[in-house]
Structure formats: C-alpha cells, structure tokens
Scaffold this active site. Structure first.
Site, PDB file in Angstrom:
ATOM      1  N   ASP A   1      44.514  37.521  45.040  1.00  0.00           N
ATOM      2  CA  ASP A   1      44.540  38.823  45.726  1.00  0.00           C
ATOM      3  C   ASP A   1      44.944  38.616  47.177  1.00  0.00           C
ATOM      4  OD1 ASP A   1      41.873  37.659  46.313  1.00  0.00           O
ATOM      5  OD2 ASP A   1      41.516  39.550  47.346  1.00  0.00           O
TER       6      ASP A   1
ATOM      7  N   GLU B   1      38.893  38.101  46.729  1.00  0.00           N
ATOM      8  CA  GLU B   1      38.351  37.372  47.885  1.00  0.00           C
ATOM      9  C   GLU B   1      38.509  38.164  49.175  1.00  0.00           C
ATOM     10  OE1 GLU B   1      38.083  34.753  51.337  1.00  0.00           O
ATOM     11  OE2 GLU B   1      39.873  35.821  50.680  1.00  0.00           O
TER      12      GLU B   1
END
Length: 451
Positions: A92, A156
């Site tokens: 991500d 994250e």
C-alpha cells in the site's frame, strides 16, 4: 559495485525488476477506500501473490485482516534444519497528494536523471522487488539457504493495525529466527545503514465547539467565542518559542548517541527555504530520532476561497505525535489528549479521539544477524562500513513482532533514503540502491545461514 557472483546476477535482473516495479506502481493501492477503489489494492495484492507463486512459494495466501485490507503471505521452504527468516514489505502507498504537482504521473514509473519516479517506488513497492531480487539471485547461485517467509502488508500507511491484530490472532504464522523489515532506508545514497530505532506515533482528532451555529463577524465578533481561534491557540500550545514540541508531562530532552546528522545536510535533505530556521534544540539526530515531535496534519475550517465574514462555531484538527523509544505510545496519547483539553481557552467545549497508534522500537544491534548484515553490506557497498541510524517514522508492526517473538532478531533496511522524498510529490527510488540492497540482503541470508 562488487564483482561477486550474486552481484552479477542481481545486475542482470535489473531490467526485469524495473518492468515489475512499473507494473506494481501502476496500482493505485492507497488503503483509504473512501478515496481510492478497493480493487486497486486487491490488484496489487494479487500481483504480489502471483510473484511469490512464480518463485516457488507455498501456502501463498491473501490474508483478510481486521481493518478490511489484505496482506500477502507465502512460505519458501529451505534446507532441513535451517533457520527461518521473515521478509517484510508493504504494497500500500500514501495518496499522491496534488497530482498536478508531480513532474510525471504518480502511478507511472518514469526514469528521470538516473532515478525511477512513482508513488511507492521507494516506500515500499520497491521493498517488495528488493526481496524478490535477493531470492532470485540466491536461487541462481546455489539456492536459498534458509526457510523464507514473506509478508506484504496492505495498510501500513494508514496505521489501522490490521496486520498487527492478525498476527496476534495467528501467532505462529510470522514466527522466525530473524525478521528483515524492508521499509527503512540508508542515511544517504551509497551509505549502507541499518535503522536501529523507530519513533512510535499516535494520531488524535481534536474538536472544539463554542456556538450553536456560525455568526456574523460584524454583529457578534469581539465577544462571541470563535472556535477556530480557540483551536489555533490550542495547537500553538504544543510548541515552545523555538518550535520544540511541548506536551505537558512528556520529557523533551532525550539524546541520540549514534550517527549524527549534519545541520547543513539536513537543510538540504529537507529542502528548507533560504533564511528559514530549523526548529527545536539539541542535535538534529536528537530532534528527529530521540525526541517527541508534534505535527498538525490537517484542520477542518472554511477555505479562503468562498469564505464568509463569520465567527466559526466549530473547528477540528488531526494531530500527530511521534513518540521516541522509551516512551509508551498509549501513555503519550493520554498526555496529548490531556494537554489539548487543558489548553482549550474560554471554557470552549473540547473533545479528543485517538484514530491511530504505533509503539516505538529499539533493536539489539549486538546480535549475530547484525554481524551477518554488516559483512554483507561491506561486499554490496565496497569501502563502506555499515552505519546505525534512527528513524523518525513509525512501523507499528515491529513492536508487535518483537512482542510475539522476543527471541527474533529484527533488522530494518530499505530504499527510503532522503532523496527518495517518500510521502511527498515526486517520490523516487535510486536503482543503484535497489541493486546494492538486493545484493546485501541475498548475502545476508547466506551469511546468516552459515552462522
């Protein structure tokens, strides 16, 4: 670059690595599904899973974590009796911010001036590619000498903690003798660095209400309590005159003993405008690695364009507090919330809500894994000795893993050196760093297996 066989293999794989990173960067995998389609994140997760399967990984799975995102897991068996190493990265990315401010499109990997530009190129899709390169180089040069687990996180950057909670609920899944977190960076390009400490963080939303509704500033301004003015006072109370962070009850004077950060170099790295002073006291390393740091991330208030002459009834802000090693993030959150409430003026109504948290981290740098990495980096970066630095950012999973597996050694390396400008516009990765760190990781795995 070293003429080691592993280095030669990695060099030959770099065109493929660039093509793969371009494919991965093309996914708009921001784990904020109010802003970006879930399908983009799921596409990136699927790409990583396919890449692991192609390398012979077993038990490849898309893990549905409690925050509604997917982490990708796979296991590559090594020789019988070998140690287990967990390799971490995240697929991500941060939102691209102002896409118009990018020189080239954020989700198209573009080569310019010897660097590869694109959102996530360094943080941390490049980390996924680094792990793949290291493993491919070992497979081409005698095989992977340890059991490998790979985990690629899907949220994250959002700090929503899905993988931490999943790991706690499945405590055997990520267990390893050593964990390599591929989400840090060298102190500068060409200087091999392991990150030995991380600041933790907390996110707190603060809201101030003073009136039932907005009022005409000509008719009521001067006596009617302005919520935006109250909020500005509260936010200003979080800093001393020199810009140091001042949260009541939080010790501000801790010191950093390791690698030091030159003031002029920091100004250059941070792109501070001429004539603008740095904030805080102590060394740069003290300020960014060893001390708390508050940042106002956003304010809800009327934009300048279209603003009316009104006294504001309500205002909100999102405040981030970076928490140094040795401080409990939960305790720091309580202190921050108490400070915000105590410094709200005029009896205004104030409410605070925590929206994210991660604990700080400190590694044991005397362990065998650190010796193995130092030896590997000396080959990947000829003539350079491995350095130990702190990092101001947070990787909450580090503490979860350290708590779950207290025997495990944890090393942090990665591609996010200062020129990478992670989280900003025009993020980029140095292909030379990708190449050298992939070599270092491959040689580390071999050194570590030898003991």
């Amino acid at each position: 670059m070293s003429s080691h066989p592993v280095a030669e293999t990695v060099a030959s794989l770099m065109p493929r690595a660039k093509a793969e990173l371009a494919e991965l960067v093309a996914f708009k995998s921001v784990a904020d599904f109010d802003q970006f389609p879930r399908s983009e994140s799921e596409g990136a997760a699927g790409w990583v899973a396919d890449a692991l399967r192609a390398e012979g990984f077993e038990d490849v799975a898309l893990l549905d974590t409690p925050d509604g995102t997917q982490s990708v897991y796979g296991h590559l068996p090594g020789p019988e009796g070998a140690k287990t190493v967990l390799l971490y990265a995240h697929y991500d990315v941060q939102p691209p911010l102002d896409e118009a401010a990018w020189t080239t499109p954020p989700f198209e990997l573009t080569e310019r001036d010897g660097r590869w530009y694109g959102r996530g190129a360094a943080d941390c899709k490049g980390g996924v590619i680094m792990h793949l390169l290291a493993l491919r180089a070992l497979k081409a040069d005698g095989g992977v000498p340890v059991h490998i687990k790979v985990i690629a996180e899907g949220s994250e950057e959002m700090g929503t903690g899905g993988l931490e909670r999943y790991a706690e609920e499945h405590p055997g899944l990520l267990e390893a003798d050593t964990i390599v977190i591929g989400d840090a960076g060298n102190f500068r390009v060409g200087l091999p660095t392991v990150t030995s400490t991380l600041r933790g963080m907390t996110l707190v939303r603060v809201r101030i209400d003073t009136l039932e509704g907005n009022l005409h500033s000509g008719q009521f301004g001067g006596a009617a309590p302005d919520a935006l003015a109250a909020l500005i006072r509260v936010l200003d109370s979080l800093r001393a005159e020199d810009g140091s962070t001042t949260v009541d009850g939080l010790a501000p004077e801790t010191r950093w003993e390791g690698l030091q950060y030159d003031d002029a170099q920091f100004r250059t790295d941070a792109k501070v405008l001429d004539g603008v002073g740095l904030i805080g006291s102590g060394t740069i390393a003290d300020r960014i690695w060893a001390r708390p740091a508050v940042t106002v991330l956003g304010i809800d208030c009327p934009p300048v364009v279209g603003a009316t002459p009104s006294v504001q009834a309500s205002a909100r802000a999102l405040v981030s507090l970076r928490v140094p090693p040795g401080v409990d993030a939960a305790e720091a959150t309580k202190l921050l919330q108490a400070h915000l409430e105590a410094h709200t003026p005029w009896g205004a109504r104030v409410s605070t809500e925590q929206t994210g948290q991660g604990q700080p981290f400190s590694a044991d740098t005397t362990s065998p894994a650190y010796a193995a990495m130092a030896e590997a980096m000396a080959v990947a970066y000829p003539g350079q000795e491995m350095q130990y630095a702190g990092q101001g950012g947070s990787i909450p999973l580090c503490n979860t893993l350290a708590a779950l597996y207290p025997h495990a050694e944890i090393l942090l390396i990665g591609l996010s050196e200062p020129e990478a400008q992670i989280h900003a516009v025009n993020e980029s990765v140095s292909p030379e760093e990708l190449e050298r760190l992939s070599v270092a990781e491959a040689l580390f795995l071999r050194n570590y297996a030898r003991g």
